[in-house]
Scaffold this active site. Structure first.
Site, PDB file in Angstrom:
ATOM      1  N   GLY A   1       0.812  -1.218   0.000  1.00 37.90           N
ATOM      2  CA  GLY A   1       0.000   0.000   0.000  1.00 37.90           C
ATOM      3  C   GLY A   1       0.844   1.265   0.000  1.00 37.90           C
ATOM      4  N   ASP A   2       0.707   2.060   1.071  1.00 35.87           N
ATOM      5  CA  ASP A   2       1.481   3.301   1.189  1.00 35.87           C
ATOM      6  C   ASP A   2       2.656   3.120   2.148  1.00 35.87           C
ATOM      7  OD1 ASP A   2      -0.265   3.020   3.361  1.00 35.87           O
ATOM      8  OD2 ASP A   2      -0.240   5.161   3.778  1.00 35.87           O
ATOM      9  N   GLU A   3       3.140   1.891   2.288  1.00 35.52           N
ATOM     10  CA  GLU A   3       4.254   1.594   3.186  1.00 35.52           C
ATOM     11  C   GLU A   3       5.506   1.217   2.386  1.00 35.52           C
ATOM     12  OE1 GLU A   3       1.575  -0.240   6.866  1.00 35.52           O
ATOM     13  OE2 GLU A   3       2.580  -1.584   5.446  1.00 35.52           O
TER      14      GLU A   3
END
Length: 316
Positions: free
Chosen positions: A135-137
């Site tokens: 994801g946004d990691e």
């Protein structure tokens, strides 16, 4: 016997062509000979290379994926067990990404992630591994650090790199921030352990505000977790015992100077702790699901209060 295989042929201009070949023995009037056939397999090789790349890289950013990162971290830790080298992992989460994605659209969210990946990559050493973990990691592996200060220095450089606005597809400029958790491989048994530590530290950084970093500290975080468990237990009892109180902050029309509404603010009159503000317990309530009964209780109290004021003062 017939034989076959693959090799590379070099053209007169120096370009290399991958080929499949077969060699079939035969006999002619001049004696034993062979028929050798070559077939250009450039397209197949390119397709296989693309499939291999997709299996180990993120489609959006082109970065190594979670699988590759964990493998490199595991290898580094096994080498470090022999050489006594220390490694560091940075776990990075984009602040408020869901809000950005929901409000500006997935295309802008994707563009933002690609830009952030490029910003982070610009401050790394060639030997560092940057991965889009999920994801946004993002995660970073820094091999052979001298001390925690090396990893902290990189966290500072990443935050500096994020200060310039990112231009999205519609021309909108956005300054994005990231929260970073740092963990060292010392005294950890597996790659998953280090990732977990860095993830815990990242959430600690996020609790302190946006654009922060935090080092994993087992003792301090264990004590904090124990304190949170105590708050959770006491908060469950507080909801049952009606220890929550609602305070009201009036909303005033500056032209008429009349009170036109009020904001309901919850406080916890906790035995042994005194009156606590939302900052002391709301996050625990959200993480444990207690925010739902707490919210219902506050909403009920506010509705009763609004009815009383309507009857007493004639508010519409």
């Amino acid at each position: 016997p017939r034989s076959e295989g693959e090799t590379d042929l070099v053209r007169p201009d120096g370009t290399v062509v991958p080929v499949a070949f077969s060699c079939t023995p035969t006999t002619t009037e001049d004696g034993p000979s062979a028929v050798i056939a070559f077939r250009d397999v450039s397209e197949r090789k390119a397709f296989e290379k693309e499939l291999s790349h997709q299996a180990f890289h993120d489609a959006l950013t082109g970065l190594p994926n979670r699988r590759v990162f964990l493998d490199r971290l595991d290898r580094a830790m096994r080498r470090g067990g022999v050489t006594r080298d220390l490694h560091a992992v940075l776990f990075i989460d984009v602040d408020r990404f869901k809000l950005i994605n929901d409000s500006l659209g997935h295309a802008s969210g994707d563009r933002l992630l690609k830009a952030i990946a490029q910003r982070i990559h610009s401050v790394l050493r060639p030997s560092d591994t940057l991965s889009r973990f999920a994801g946004d990691e993002f995660t970073i592996l820094i091999e052979r650090v001298r001390s925690a200060e090396d990893a902290q220095g990189l966290a500072r450089r990443i935050h500096l790199a994020m200060q310039e606005p990112i231009v999205l597809a519609d021309g909108r400029e956005l300054v994005a921030t990231v929260s970073i958790g740092i963990a060292l491989t010392a005294a950890r048994d597996s790659a998953d352990d280090v990732i977990h530590d860095a993830d815990v530290a990242m959430y600690q950084a996020k609790r302190a505000g946006t654009g922060r970093w935090a080092m994993f500290d087992a003792a301090a975080m264990a004590a904090r977790s124990a304190a949170q468990l105590d708050i959770e237990s006491d908060l469950r009892r507080a909801i049952d015992n009606d220890e929550l109180e609602v305070y009201y902050q009036p909303t005033v029309d500056t032209n008429s100077r009349r009170t036109v509404g009020a904001e309901a603010l919850v406080r916890w009159n906790c035995p042994g702790r005194g009156v606590l503000g939302p900052g002391d317990f709301i996050q625990v309530a959200e993480e444990t699901g207690l925010i739902l009964p707490l919210g219902r209780q506050v909403l009920r109290a506010a509705c009763f209060q609004a009815q009383e004021w309507t009857e007493e003062f004639g508010y519409p």
